[in-house]
Design a protein around this motif. Structure first.
Motif, PDB file in Angstrom:
ATOM      1  N   ALA A   1     -60.853 -21.443  31.243  1.00  0.00           N
ATOM      2  CA  ALA A   1     -61.541 -20.177  31.521  1.00  0.00           C
ATOM      3  C   ALA A   1     -60.590 -18.978  31.423  1.00  0.00           C
ATOM      4  O   ALA A   1     -59.893 -18.659  32.381  1.00  0.00           O
ATOM      5  CB  ALA A   1     -62.152 -20.247  32.918  1.00  0.00           C
ATOM      6  N   PRO A   2     -60.541 -18.317  30.258  1.00  0.00           N
ATOM      7  CA  PRO A   2     -59.699 -17.121  30.134  1.00  0.00           C
ATOM      8  C   PRO A   2     -60.425 -15.843  30.579  1.00  0.00           C
ATOM      9  O   PRO A   2     -61.642 -15.728  30.435  1.00  0.00           O
ATOM     10  CB  PRO A   2     -59.395 -17.058  28.634  1.00  0.00           C
ATOM     11  N   LEU A   3     -59.671 -14.903  31.082  1.00  0.00           N
ATOM     12  CA  LEU A   3     -60.185 -13.579  31.455  1.00  0.00           C
ATOM     13  C   LEU A   3     -60.569 -12.817  30.188  1.00  0.00           C
ATOM     14  O   LEU A   3     -59.877 -12.908  29.169  1.00  0.00           O
ATOM     15  CB  LEU A   3     -59.092 -12.803  32.212  1.00  0.00           C
ATOM     16  N   ASN A   4     -61.658 -12.075  30.250  1.00  0.00           N
ATOM     17  CA  ASN A   4     -62.079 -11.237  29.125  1.00  0.00           C
ATOM     18  C   ASN A   4     -61.493  -9.834  29.309  1.00  0.00           C
ATOM     19  O   ASN A   4     -62.152  -8.916  29.783  1.00  0.00           O
ATOM     20  CB  ASN A   4     -63.615 -11.188  29.063  1.00  0.00           C
ATOM     21  N   TRP A   5     -60.212  -9.693  28.970  1.00  0.00           N
ATOM     22  CA  TRP A   5     -59.525  -8.392  29.072  1.00  0.00           C
ATOM     23  C   TRP A   5     -58.786  -8.248  27.747  1.00  0.00           C
ATOM     24  O   TRP A   5     -57.686  -8.775  27.594  1.00  0.00           O
ATOM     25  CB  TRP A   5     -58.560  -8.412  30.253  1.00  0.00           C
ATOM     26  N   GLY A   6     -59.401  -7.608  26.762  1.00  0.00           N
ATOM     27  CA  GLY A   6     -58.889  -7.716  25.405  1.00  0.00           C
ATOM     28  C   GLY A   6     -59.106  -9.166  24.965  1.00  0.00           C
ATOM     29  O   GLY A   6     -59.901  -9.887  25.556  1.00  0.00           O
ATOM     30  N   LEU A   7     -58.387  -9.601  23.926  1.00  0.00           N
ATOM     31  CA  LEU A   7     -58.577 -10.974  23.437  1.00  0.00           C
ATOM     32  C   LEU A   7     -57.372 -11.872  23.726  1.00  0.00           C
ATOM     33  O   LEU A   7     -57.398 -13.058  23.446  1.00  0.00           O
ATOM     34  CB  LEU A   7     -58.855 -10.963  21.925  1.00  0.00           C
ATOM     35  N   GLY A   8     -56.315 -11.298  24.300  1.00  0.00           N
ATOM     36  CA  GLY A   8     -55.066 -12.029  24.471  1.00  0.00           C
ATOM     37  C   GLY A   8     -55.162 -13.277  25.322  1.00  0.00           C
ATOM     38  O   GLY A   8     -54.600 -14.316  24.988  1.00  0.00           O
ATOM     39  N   HIS A   9     -55.888 -13.184  26.441  1.00  0.00           N
ATOM     40  CA  HIS A   9     -56.002 -14.350  27.328  1.00  0.00           C
ATOM     41  C   HIS A   9     -56.724 -15.491  26.612  1.00  0.00           C
ATOM     42  O   HIS A   9     -56.377 -16.655  26.780  1.00  0.00           O
ATOM     43  CB  HIS A   9     -56.739 -13.971  28.617  1.00  0.00           C
ATOM     44  N   ALA A  10     -57.728 -15.142  25.802  1.00  0.00           N
ATOM     45  CA  ALA A  10     -58.482 -16.169  25.067  1.00  0.00           C
ATOM     46  C   ALA A  10     -57.635 -16.780  23.956  1.00  0.00           C
ATOM     47  O   ALA A  10     -57.602 -18.008  23.803  1.00  0.00           O
ATOM     48  CB  ALA A  10     -59.757 -15.551  24.487  1.00  0.00           C
ATOM     49  N   THR A  11     -56.916 -15.950  23.191  1.00  0.00           N
ATOM     50  CA  THR A  11     -56.162 -16.496  22.052  1.00  0.00           C
ATOM     51  C   THR A  11     -55.025 -17.407  22.515  1.00  0.00           C
ATOM     52  O   THR A  11     -54.730 -18.406  21.870  1.00  0.00           O
ATOM     53  CB  THR A  11     -55.592 -15.386  21.131  1.00  0.00           C
TER      54      THR A  11
END
Length: 354
Positions: free
Chosen positions: A11-21
């Motif tokens: 579960a990444p934070l949706n703050w820009g795309l960095g946490h997801a990538t």
């Protein structure tokens, strides 16, 4: 013989795309080690991971619904104003996660900066490079608050190395290291490849609005006088990829990880924000860069200053940037490749049921 269910919520934070990538290499490693990742996020971060892993189950979590300041001087005020909404979202996602454990028979949780995504019933890990959260003269309080939430997780994985030189500086290092903190080395979804350089400049945008759009408009004007081939990735996640050529510039709304990797490897210099995920990508790919930190984001401003002082990468404030600034790039060494061989099998032992 009964098969053991090995579902892990990522579960990444949706703050820009960095946490997801930066969760992409973790999701890949979980699959390699026989686990079944279940993706959970919201907004652009969720959409990006759905495109990357269409075969995996994905779930929507409550949004932190953060409003971003138009003016950098208002940034801290906006964050304070957003705090009640964020705390509500954290408590809401705690309740949601409690239900998900039973619904999806979860065996573990990996949260990237989503502070409410944990549960005492199953091993929960938080990934963060911010053991200290920089917020100007309120750094001590924002850091204490963040550390309070970190302690609710069984382990904290920091995507950096413990020794110097490192990439995060005071952000990712406590004076007294806690036992639960593990340094897992920089995380990047990208690999270095020996490809022919065809672009003189790669511009890649990311991060919150309205600052992403403000920088995009500024750079579209600035690159009119740039001599050389430019690829410009706008960082807008949409249903379909769009490509447009204007004179010496090729524009893309977004790229998949595979396309981003190829483009990075084919580019001589990268112009981008100084978000930590981008910093890790550049270090992995040994690319020279120029940073424009997001105005008012203390973390990006700190990283840009630190990495310039260390002689790695030059930077300019958004309002001050001129295309001629790129000439400074040759005077800097580029980011160091910090090698750390991660033993994923050992890290994932945490999720093995007795």
């Amino acid at each position: 013989m009964e098969t053991v269910n090995r579902n892990i919520l990522v579960a990444p934070l949706n703050w820009g795309l960095g946490h997801a990538t930066r969760c992409i290499p973790i999701i890949r490693e979980l699959e390699k080690n026989g686990f079944t990742p279940i993706i959970a996020s919201d907004g652009g971060a969720l959409r990006m991971l759905q495109k990357e892993f269409p075969h995996l189950l994905s779930l929507e979590l409550p949004s932190y619904d953060i409003e971003y300041a138009q003016n950098e001087d208002d940034f801290k005020w906006k964050l304070i104003k957003n705090s009640p909404k964020m705390i509500t979202a954290i408590f809401t996602e705690k309740k949601v996660v409690k239900n998900l454990i039973g619904e999806h028979n979860l065996q573990g949780i990996i949260s990237d900066n989503r502070l409410g995504v944990h549960n005492k019933k199953i091993p929960s890990v938080i990934i963060t490079h911010q053991l200290n959260v920089l917020s100007g003269d309120t750094t001590w309080i924002s850091s204490k608050l963040h550390q309070h939430f970190i302690k609710k997780f069984k382990e904290c994985w920091v995507p950096d190395i413990e020794e110097e030189p490192n990439l995060t500086g005071k952000m990712g290092h406590w004076k007294n290291k806690k036992q639960t903190v593990k340094y897992i080395g920089p995380l990047s979804r990208l690999e270095k490849k020996e490809l022919k350089e065809i672009y003189d400049l790669m511009i890649i945008l990311s991060g919150p609005e309205p600052q992403r759009t403000i920088l995009e408009q500024k750079l579209k004007t600035e690159i009119k006088t740039f001599k050389g081939k430019v690829v410009f990735i706008q960082g807008i996640i949409e249903a379909n990829q769009k490509k447009e050529r204007k004179r010496n510039v090729v524009y893309y709304n977004f790229m998949t990880s595979e396309e981003v990797e190829r483009t990075f490897n084919k580019s001589k210099v990268v112009l981008c924000r100084s978000g930590y995920t981008t910093v890790m990508d550049l270090a992995k790919l040994k690319k020279k860069a120029f940073f424009i930190p997001t105005p008012g984001q203390f973390e990006q401003e700190y990283l840009a200053k630190k990495l310039k002082q260390d002689g790695f990468v030059p930077y300019a404030k958004q309002d001050d940037f001129k295309i001629e600034n790129l000439l400074q790039v040759e005077l800097f060494n580029g980011l160091p490749q910090l090698r750390k061989d991660v033993n994923w099998e050992e890290l994932f032992i945490l999720f093995e049921r007795e």
